[in-house]
Design an enzyme around this catalytic site. Structure first.
Site, short mmCIF file in Angstrom:
data_model
loop_
_atom_site.label_atom_id
_atom_site.label_comp_id
_atom_site.label_asym_id
_atom_site.label_seq_id
_atom_site.Cartn_x
_atom_site.Cartn_y
_atom_site.Cartn_z
N LEU A 104 12.96 -0.41 1.66
CA LEU A 104 12.37 -1.45 0.79
C LEU A 104 13.11 -2.77 0.91
CD1 LEU A 104 11.46 0.61 -2.41
CD2 LEU A 104 10.06 0.08 -0.41
N ALA A 156 -1.91 -0.65 1.73
CA ALA A 156 -2.05 -0.63 3.20
C ALA A 156 -2.90 0.59 3.51
CB ALA A 156 -0.69 -0.49 3.87
N ARG A 207 12.85 -7.20 6.03
CA ARG A 207 13.34 -7.26 7.41
C ARG A 207 12.47 -8.24 8.19
NH1 ARG A 207 13.22 -2.08 5.69
NH2 ARG A 207 11.59 -1.38 7.08
N SER A 219 1.18 8.76 8.11
CA SER A 219 0.79 7.41 7.66
C SER A 219 1.38 6.32 8.53
CB SER A 219 1.28 7.20 6.23
OG SER A 219 2.70 7.18 6.23
N GLU A 253 13.06 -33.40 -9.62
CA GLU A 253 13.10 -34.85 -9.87
C GLU A 253 14.49 -35.43 -9.58
OE1 GLU A 253 12.10 -32.37 -11.83
OE2 GLU A 253 10.73 -33.03 -13.43
N ARG A 273 7.78 -9.13 0.19
CA ARG A 273 9.00 -8.64 -0.45
C ARG A 273 9.98 -9.79 -0.68
NH1 ARG A 273 10.32 -3.12 3.02
NH2 ARG A 273 8.44 -1.99 2.40
N1 LIG Z 1 2.01 3.42 6.20
C1 LIG Z 1 2.05 2.07 6.04
C2 LIG Z 1 2.86 1.50 5.05
N2 LIG Z 1 3.61 2.34 4.28
C3 LIG Z 1 4.56 1.92 3.49
C4 LIG Z 1 5.34 2.97 2.73
O1 LIG Z 1 4.64 3.28 1.58
C5 LIG Z 1 6.68 2.42 2.36
O2 LIG Z 1 6.51 1.23 1.61
C6 LIG Z 1 7.42 2.12 3.61
O3 LIG Z 1 7.71 3.35 4.17
C7 LIG Z 1 8.61 1.31 3.28
O4 LIG Z 1 9.65 1.78 4.02
P1 LIG Z 1 10.72 0.74 4.63
O5 LIG Z 1 11.03 -0.25 3.55
O6 LIG Z 1 10.01 0.09 5.77
O7 LIG Z 1 11.88 1.57 4.99
N3 LIG Z 1 2.91 0.16 4.88
C8 LIG Z 1 2.16 -0.66 5.68
O8 LIG Z 1 2.18 -1.88 5.51
N4 LIG Z 1 1.36 -0.13 6.66
C9 LIG Z 1 1.28 1.20 6.87
O9 LIG Z 1 0.56 1.63 7.78
#
Ligand SMILES: Nc1c(/N=C/[C@H](O)[C@H](O)[C@H](O)COP(=O)(O)O)[nH]c(=O)[nH]c1=O
Length: 363
Positions: free
Chosen positions: A204, A154, A207, A168, A52, A184
């Site tokens: 974490l 994910a 970016r 993964s 406001e 994030r």
């Molecule tokens: N494996 C996958 C994920 N996997 C995410 C992981 O559990 C972890 O959060 C990341 O490795 C984070 O690392 P950093 O912050 O990027 O260095 N997250 C996604 O969104 N997709 C996927 O396929």
């Protein structure tokens, strides 16, 4: 234009500032005189001027006799800034349109009463649902003094977060992973378990092409097994907190983290109880918490019924394999009646994936 149109504009300002005003709510205000917008503003940072104030500064003398649209009831108490209800009266506005009343039981309705006692016309409840939805985390925090928990998943279509060999990267698309960084940005803190630190060594950090705000990185680590050389210990890119049990107080490992500038928080109990963790994080002013797993942590939040929102990125992949990690590990829920029931807020395609936002159904 109608009241709804101007309130919708004020809510656009809320949408744009979500996350950056924590632990305060995001608030937008629009001042209108004779059908023309003469001022608008948003609360930009806790401790700075309220929405406001910005809108009325912009309106200047045009504020007299004008209508102000504000998404949250103007404050009536002296916080870090003087009360907005007084300012609105001083500036001689004629009408005040409010989306939602203040959730804080100690002040709810006082601002409105001040305005009505001063003879202004007050209308409450315009686009209230939309306004409450945007500030649902703040309202939850005011009520419970614990963070609003959003859990990110994910997974493949068959609910796996890795193959049976642990592979993964990546299940979901670049677009989904980019989107999860925006998540994030809008959270005060992000939480994972020590197991994910050891397995993934994640940064974490947020970016994005335009620099985003990094959440505080919280690691639940009962036995302080987070390695010294972990990125989130060494990269100094964002704050890192480690939550552990009371018996670790004064231990060599704990001293090691102190020396590395890592804040160690101690729970009173000898086990990591999620409700205690949330109470502790609430005491440190964490209003929004993003939980990114691994499966053990996800399960502990599920079983302790501490999930308010799910953001799921689902890839068109079938991984299969009984040993392949699913998003939730541990014991899970025995009965369907205990399963976390959700109301879906949004389903969208993102890259080649599907994104589902859902909130825990309140009983
Ligand atoms: N494996 C996958 C994920 N996997 C995410 C992981 O559990 C972890 O959060 C990341 O490795 C984070 O690392 P950093 O912050 O990027 O260095 N997250 C996604 O969104 N997709 C996927 O396929």
């Amino acid at each position: 234009m109608s009241d709804k149109k101007y309130m919708s504009l004020a809510l656009d300002l809320v949408k744009g500032t979500l996350g950056q005003t924590s632990p305060n709510p995001a608030v937008g205000a629009v001042v209108v005189k004779n059908g023309r917008i003469v001022g608008m503003g948003a609360h930009l940072k806790a401790g700075d001027a309220h929405a406001e104030v910005h809108a009325l500064n912009m309106a200047g003398s045009e504020a007299e006799g004008a209508t102000i649209y504000v998404t949250l009831e103007p404050c009536s108490h002296y916080g870090k800034t003087p009360p907005c209800a007084e300012l609105i009266i001083q500036k001689k506005l004629a009408r005040v349109v409010i989306a939602t009343t203040d959730p804080n039981p100690f002040v709810s309705g006082q601002g409105i009463k001040k305005l009505e006692d001063a003879g202004l016309e007050v209308k409450v409840g315009v686009l209230q649902e939309e306004s409450d939805h945007y500030n649902r985390a703040f309202f939850h925090f005011i009520k419970t003094k614990t963070p609003f928990v959003t859990m990110k998943m994910a997974v493949s279509l068959d609910g796996k977060m890795a193959t049976n060999t642990g592979e993964s990267k990546w299940i979901t698309s670049e677009a989904s992973r980019h989107d999860s960084h925006r998540l994030r940005h809008s959270h005060d803190a992000i939480l994972i378990g020590a197991g994910t630190v050891v397995a993934d060594d994640p940064a974490l950090t947020t970016r994005l092409e335009t620099p985003g705000k990094h959440p505080i990185r919280v690691v639940l680590d009962h036995h302080l097994r987070t390695p010294n050389e972990a990125k989130l210990i060494n990269d100094k890119a964002a704050e890192t907190w480690i939550v552990t049990t009371g018996e670790q107080r004064g231990s060599e490992k704990a001293k090691r983290f102190d020396a590395l500038g890592v804040k160690v928080l101690y729970l009173d109990s000898h086990r990591i109880d999620i409700s205690d963790v949330l109470k502790l994080l609430g005491e440190y002013g964490i209003v929004t918490l993003l939980v990114e797993g691994g499966p053990t942590i996800q399960d502990s939040f599920l079983r302790s019924k501490n999930i308010q929102q799910i953001v799921a990125y689902i890839a068109p992949l079938i991984i299969g394999g009984e040993k392949a990690l699913s998003a939730f590990g541990g014991l899970g829920m025995n009965s369907l009646a205990d399963a976390l029931a959700l109301d879906i807020d949004k389903v969208a395609e993102i890259g080649k994936d599907i994104k589902i936002i859902a909130h825990a159904r309140s009983d």
